[in-house]
Design a protein around this motif. Structure first.
Motif, PDB file in Angstrom:
ATOM      1  N   UNK A  89       8.803   2.892  13.710  1.00 41.55           N
ATOM      2  CA  UNK A  89       8.374   1.515  13.464  1.00 41.55           C
ATOM      3  C   UNK A  89       9.204   0.871  12.364  1.00 41.55           C
ATOM      4  N   UNK A  90       9.501   1.641  11.325  1.00 46.21           N
ATOM      5  CA  UNK A  90      10.295   1.092  10.219  1.00 46.21           C
ATOM      6  C   UNK A  90      11.694   0.713  10.687  1.00 46.21           C
ATOM      7  N   UNK A  91      12.312   1.576  11.494  1.00 48.24           N
ATOM      8  CA  UNK A  91      13.650   1.280  12.006  1.00 48.24           C
ATOM      9  C   UNK A  91      13.611   0.054  12.912  1.00 48.24           C
ATOM     10  N   UNK A  92      12.588  -0.038  13.777  1.00 47.43           N
ATOM     11  CA  UNK A  92      12.476  -1.196  14.661  1.00 47.43           C
ATOM     12  C   UNK A  92      12.246  -2.473  13.854  1.00 47.43           C
ATOM     13  N   UNK A  93      11.465  -2.389  12.784  1.00 46.35           N
ATOM     14  CA  UNK A  93      11.241  -3.559  11.935  1.00 46.35           C
ATOM     15  C   UNK A  93      12.551  -4.041  11.330  1.00 46.35           C
ATOM     16  N   UNK A  94      13.389  -3.112  10.901  1.00 47.29           N
ATOM     17  CA  UNK A  94      14.677  -3.487  10.307  1.00 47.29           C
ATOM     18  C   UNK A  94      15.630  -4.053  11.366  1.00 47.29           C
ATOM     19  N   UNK A  95      15.561  -3.508  12.590  1.00 44.18           N
ATOM     20  CA  UNK A  95      16.348  -4.077  13.690  1.00 44.18           C
ATOM     21  C   UNK A  95      15.882  -5.505  13.970  1.00 44.18           C
ATOM     22  N   UNK A  96      14.565  -5.709  13.991  1.00 42.28           N
ATOM     23  CA  UNK A  96      14.006  -7.037  14.249  1.00 42.28           C
ATOM     24  C   UNK A  96      14.391  -8.019  13.151  1.00 42.28           C
ATOM     25  N   UNK A  97      14.568  -7.529  11.932  1.00 37.48           N
ATOM     26  CA  UNK A  97      15.018  -8.367  10.828  1.00 37.48           C
ATOM     27  C   UNK A  97      16.499  -8.739  10.945  1.00 37.48           C
TER      28      UNK A  97
END
Length: 217
Positions: free
Chosen positions: A148-156
């Motif tokens: 989830x953290x990696x996906x959040x950073x990708x989304x950012x």
């Protein structure tokens, strides 16, 4: 004496999850503020800086919190307990560095020690892969906290290299998390992953709020 705590992270679900984790210990720790914009507006004994999809404790965010006259002490709360990073965060002004693998009772005990003036850091006994409490975007979809953290950073909008630098992980580790994340959400490209992230709450909220009162108001 009840310790007044502010929870700081850009994601509403993260600070609410941590507040829920502490809800049974209000006789020791009282969450008085949930901050999704990095600011603390009310006097607190401890500000807990959750590193989910944010800069680590060795960056300016911790210095800003420690410089806030409304904040007594700052604690960094993270899955990443690399010794060099822990030392950097403490050198940066943090009074404690706590692993997210701690169960609620041990977390409260650690916050109590910090409040007493003890400089608390991980002792290596906790299993950092264990999921004990808290919450994160996409948990209900089966994403692990790291995915989830990696996906959040990708989304950012961060690149793989930028994600590696922020999360203090190797590029290979980032690529591995991305692959497993894509499989879980059915994405085959970065564009699809970003769109999925936007639709499922992976953009930062950045809205400071007070937690609900215990009487439901």
């Amino acid at each position: 004496m009840v310790i007044r705590v502010a929870l700081v992270n850009d994601y509403e679900v993260v600070v609410h999850g941590l507040a829920t984790m502490l809800r049974s210990y209000q006789d020791k720790v009282l969450v008085v503020e949930l901050d999704a914009d990095g600011q603390v507006d009310h006097p607190v004994d401890i500000a807990m800086y959750d590193t989910f999809a944010s800069n680590q404790g060795d960056r300016a965010e911790v210095r800003k919190l420690t410089a806030n006259p409304r904040v007594g002490k700052v604690v960094v709360y993270s899955w990443n307990v690399e010794p060099a990073l822990v030392t950097a965060a403490l050198d940066n002004g943090a009074s404690g560095y706590l692993s997210k693998a701690l169960p609620a009772a041990e977390l409260v005990n650690a916050l109590t020690e910090v409040h007493r003036g003890v400089r608390v850091r991980p002792d290596g006994s906790a299993k950092t892969s264990a999921v004990v409490g808290g919450d994160w975007p996409g948990r209900e979809e089966g994403l692990t906290a790291r995915e989830a953290e990696i996906l959040a950073l990708i989304t950012q909008g961060l690149s793989n290299q930028e994600i590696a630098e922020r999360a203090h992980l190797s590029i290979n580790s980032i690529k591995s998390y991305i692959r497993s994340c894509y499989r879980r959400i059915g994405a085959t490209s970065r564009t699809q992953a970003v769109l999925w992230g936007i639709e499922h709450g992976f953009r930062p909220d950045r809205v400071a709020q007070r937690p609900p009162s215990t009487d439901g108001r």
